[in-house]
Design a protein around this motif. Structure first.
Motif, PDB file in Angstrom:
ATOM      1  N   ARG A  58       0.828  -1.209   0.000  1.00  0.00           N
ATOM      2  CA  ARG A  58       0.000   0.000   0.000  1.00  0.00           C
ATOM      3  C   ARG A  58       0.862   1.258   0.000  1.00  0.00           C
ATOM      4  O   ARG A  58       0.604   2.210  -0.731  1.00  0.00           O
ATOM      5  CB  ARG A  58      -0.936  -0.006   1.210  1.00  0.00           C
ATOM      6  N   ARG A  61       2.466   1.673  -3.476  1.00  0.00           N
ATOM      7  CA  ARG A  61       1.499   2.173  -4.463  1.00  0.00           C
ATOM      8  C   ARG A  61       1.249   3.678  -4.264  1.00  0.00           C
ATOM      9  O   ARG A  61       1.197   4.441  -5.224  1.00  0.00           O
ATOM     10  CB  ARG A  61       0.180   1.408  -4.360  1.00  0.00           C
ATOM     11  N   THR A  62       1.142   4.097  -3.014  1.00  0.00           N
ATOM     12  CA  THR A  62       0.925   5.514  -2.716  1.00  0.00           C
ATOM     13  C   THR A  62       2.099   6.353  -3.204  1.00  0.00           C
ATOM     14  O   THR A  62       1.910   7.405  -3.818  1.00  0.00           O
ATOM     15  CB  THR A  62       0.712   5.726  -1.201  1.00  0.00           C
ATOM     16  N   GLN A  63       3.323   5.882  -2.932  1.00  0.00           N
ATOM     17  CA  GLN A  63       4.505   6.624  -3.368  1.00  0.00           C
ATOM     18  C   GLN A  63       4.603   6.696  -4.893  1.00  0.00           C
ATOM     19  O   GLN A  63       4.984   7.730  -5.445  1.00  0.00           O
ATOM     20  CB  GLN A  63       5.780   6.008  -2.768  1.00  0.00           C
ATOM     21  N   GLN A  65       2.056   6.645  -6.967  1.00  0.00           N
ATOM     22  CA  GLN A  65       1.023   7.598  -7.387  1.00  0.00           C
ATOM     23  C   GLN A  65       1.467   9.038  -7.159  1.00  0.00           C
ATOM     24  O   GLN A  65       1.285   9.898  -8.021  1.00  0.00           O
ATOM     25  CB  GLN A  65      -0.283   7.322  -6.655  1.00  0.00           C
TER      26      GLN A  65
END
Length: 177
Positions: A58, A61-63, A65
């Motif tokens: 998670r 994925r955030t980084q 994005q």
């Protein structure tokens, strides 16, 4: 040996069809010593890292994005800056490959859209307009070499040729007399 090579080619083709395959292929070719064949392993590692449901996946994925948003913002800002860059007549003329007075005339006639003239008479034109004008010009070797047809199109032959010849003969008689 040939079967092994064709298997690697098949794996590489499969990797390039994968959603992360081009990223894996690019990474593998950028890392010294890996080469494109390692992209099969890189794509597997990327999937394990990004497809998971754990905290690491998670956060990753955030980084990713956030990084993509920063890259997109940078690209938009650089395009906006390029569109807003104003050129002097001399800069525009150099870019267009013409004389400064010709560039000034194009600005005055609004052929180069968005041109402005200061109170002191200095002209500025958006770089975007200059680049669009350059794009519209015929490329070297594609220019119209039929000068008579170009003159006719411009209306320079509105007078029939015979009338012109007779007028010139009459003028010569007056000057000879």
């Amino acid at each position: 040996m040939a079967a092994l090579a064709s298997g690697k080619a098949h794996d590489l083709a499969r990797v390039k069809r994968d959603s992360l395959g081009l990223i894996a292929y690019g990474l593998a070719t950028k890392i010294p010593g890996l080469g494109s064949a390692a992209s099969v392993h890189v794509v597997k590692a990327l999937h394990e890292l990004l497809d998971g449901a754990d905290d690491t996946a998670r956060a990753t994925r955030t980084q990713v994005q956030l990084h993509l948003v920063r890259v997109a913002e940078h690209l938009v800002a650089s395009v906006a800056k390029k569109e807003s860059t104003m050129l002097s007549t001399e800069q525009a003329a150099r870019l267009m490959g013409c004389s400064r007075p010709y560039a000034a005339m194009l600005i005055d006639r609004n052929i180069l859209a968005g041109g402005v003239t200061s109170a002191g008479g200095h002209r500025r034109v958006p770089e975007k307009s200059v680049l669009e004008w350059i794009e519209m010009q015929p490329k070297q070797g594609q220019r119209d070499t039929d000068y008579r047809a170009a003159a006719r199109k411009a209306g320079m032959y509105a007078i029939p040729e015979q009338a012109y010849v007779e007028t010139m003969k009459a003028r010569r008689k007056k000057t000879d007399a």
